[in-house]
Motif scaffolding. Structure first.
Motif, PDB file in Angstrom:
ATOM      1  N   ARG A 162      -7.211   7.045  -7.053  1.00  0.00           N
ATOM      2  CA  ARG A 162      -6.034   6.808  -6.184  1.00  0.00           C
ATOM      3  C   ARG A 162      -4.833   6.293  -7.178  1.00  0.00           C
ATOM      4  N   THR A 163      -3.651   6.648  -7.139  1.00  0.00           N
ATOM      5  CA  THR A 163      -2.940   5.737  -7.978  1.00  0.00           C
ATOM      6  C   THR A 163      -1.499   5.521  -7.262  1.00  0.00           C
ATOM      7  N   HIS A 164      -1.231   4.109  -7.809  1.00  0.00           N
ATOM      8  CA  HIS A 164       0.044   3.800  -7.085  1.00  0.00           C
ATOM      9  C   HIS A 164       1.109   2.830  -8.231  1.00  0.00           C
ATOM     10  N   GLU A 165       2.225   3.253  -7.987  1.00  0.00           N
ATOM     11  CA  GLU A 165       3.068   2.837  -8.932  1.00  0.00           C
ATOM     12  C   GLU A 165       3.510   1.384  -8.217  1.00  0.00           C
ATOM     13  N   VAL A 166       3.552   0.396  -8.996  1.00  0.00           N
ATOM     14  CA  VAL A 166       3.606  -0.775  -8.492  1.00  0.00           C
ATOM     15  C   VAL A 166       4.944  -1.353  -8.922  1.00  0.00           C
ATOM     16  N   PHE A 167       5.462  -1.038 -10.280  1.00  0.00           N
ATOM     17  CA  PHE A 167       6.793  -1.759 -10.796  1.00  0.00           C
ATOM     18  C   PHE A 167       7.260  -0.620 -11.842  1.00  0.00           C
ATOM     19  N   ASP A 168       8.562  -0.660 -11.821  1.00  0.00           N
ATOM     20  CA  ASP A 168       9.245  -0.039 -13.111  1.00  0.00           C
ATOM     21  C   ASP A 168      10.661  -0.572 -13.045  1.00  0.00           C
TER      22      ASP A 168
END
Length: 340
Positions: A296-302
């Protein structure tokens, strides 16, 4: 013009490759960066994904030509005495955009001035000039000695290779394919007992798949030690290919610690702690294995962050169980397990 002198040096640097969350890839590039007054010149350009012309994954003749160009032994490649200082990490096309500057001799000295962002043959200093950077006056002897050293066997290795050790063939096969896609050579083996020393010297890192026994790890380490090969060791955190790629990319980073942009990463107490030395774009991605061992992948911050230490909240739903956080800038990557 520019009475004060700046120091000039060179240091190994890296454009970190990786497997992106959208399924794409970012190519790994090794290059030599310019160190001005003890600090990478690239860091003065904030959020710029670029490499110097002194990249190692081009034929040696081209590398030599780039060095001699910077030594001002050949005519400037662009009008107005302009040279490419940083360019696209994916190709050499000026249309992608490049940082250029006028390089000129002044007696024994060498001056770099009028830095600009350029996408065609002519630079518009008023519209695209880097007005806060330079001019820099370098002592000629120091400047020429640093660049000439690259012509005497000090150029970086053309490619990095990684030896992958473990029994999980499916995971290692996917990992090797991902590494090769981003420009890092990868070979799979069960051990290194019968590998000739000359071949071991071609590896920049040895990576152990999760679940590899300690005896097997120790045997591989002894093989490299007996061959006299200093090699970075990567202990895989979990069978998640993008995570393992990030660990290996970090291990392959040869840049001096004091000249890195991304210097710290922690993940605990519902927060990720990130430390950077200069303003740049930072991405944080969380990975975890669910109860069925699916990734499972989740973009936390960019976003672009100023230098210093930063705290970024982690969503408890995305980092429960066995979870990890990857922090990435254009020039580096760090990995940290999430702890309560």
């Amino acid at each position: 013009m520019c009475a004060a002198y700046a120091t000039f040096g060179l240091a190994p640097a890296m454009r970190a490759g990786g497997v992106l969350t959208d399924g794409g890839y970012q190519v790994h590039r090794d290059f030599v960066d310019f160190i001005v007054d003890g600090r990478p010149l690239l860091f003065r350009l904030c959020d710029l994904d670029a490499v110097s012309p002194l990249a190692s994954d081009v034929p040696p003749a081209i590398f030599t030509a780039q060095v001699r160009s910077l030594l001002l032994e050949s005519p400037a490649p662009l009008p107005g005495g302009r040279y490419v200082v940083y360019g696209c990490p994916e190709c050499e096309d000026l249309a992608c955009g490049a940082v250029t500057a006028v390089l000129q001799p002044d007696g024994e000295d060498v001056i770099w001035r009028d830095f600009a962002w350029q996408t065609d043959e002519h630079a518009d200093l008023e519209l695209n000039g880097y007005h806060g950077i330079g001019p820099f006056r370098f002592r000629g002897a120091e400047y020429r000695a640093a660049l000439s050293a690259l012509l005497n066997g000090s150029a970086p290795d053309a490619r990095r290779r990684v030896l992958l050790i473990g029994a999980r063939v499916a995971v290692l096969g996917k990992l090797a394919a991902a590494l090769r896609t981003i420009g890092v050579g990868a070979d799979i083996a069960h051990d290194a007992d019968r590998v000739p020393a000359d071949e071991l010297r071609g590896y920049g890192a040895v990576a152990f798949a999760p679940g590899t026994g300690e005896q097997q790890r120790a045997a591989v380490h002894r093989a490299f030690t007996h061959a006299g090969v200093p090699v970075a060791r990567v202990d895989g955190l979990a069978p998640i290919v993008p995570l393992l790629v990030a660990q290996i990319e970090h291990a392959l980073d040869r840049s001096p610690l004091e000249q890195r942009r991304l210097t710290g990463l922690t993940a605990t107490g519902g927060q990720a702690g990130v430390e950077i030395t200069s303003a740049c774009r930072v991405t944080l991605t969380a990975y975890r294995l669910d109860r069925l061992s699916r990734t499972r992948t989740h973009e936390v911050f960019d976003g672009v962050l100023p230098p210093g230490r930063h705290r970024i909240a982690l969503d408890a739903k995305t980092v429960r169980g066995q979870s990890f956080v990857v922090a990435r800038t254009s020039g580096g990557v760090l990995v940290a397990p999430v702890t309560p």
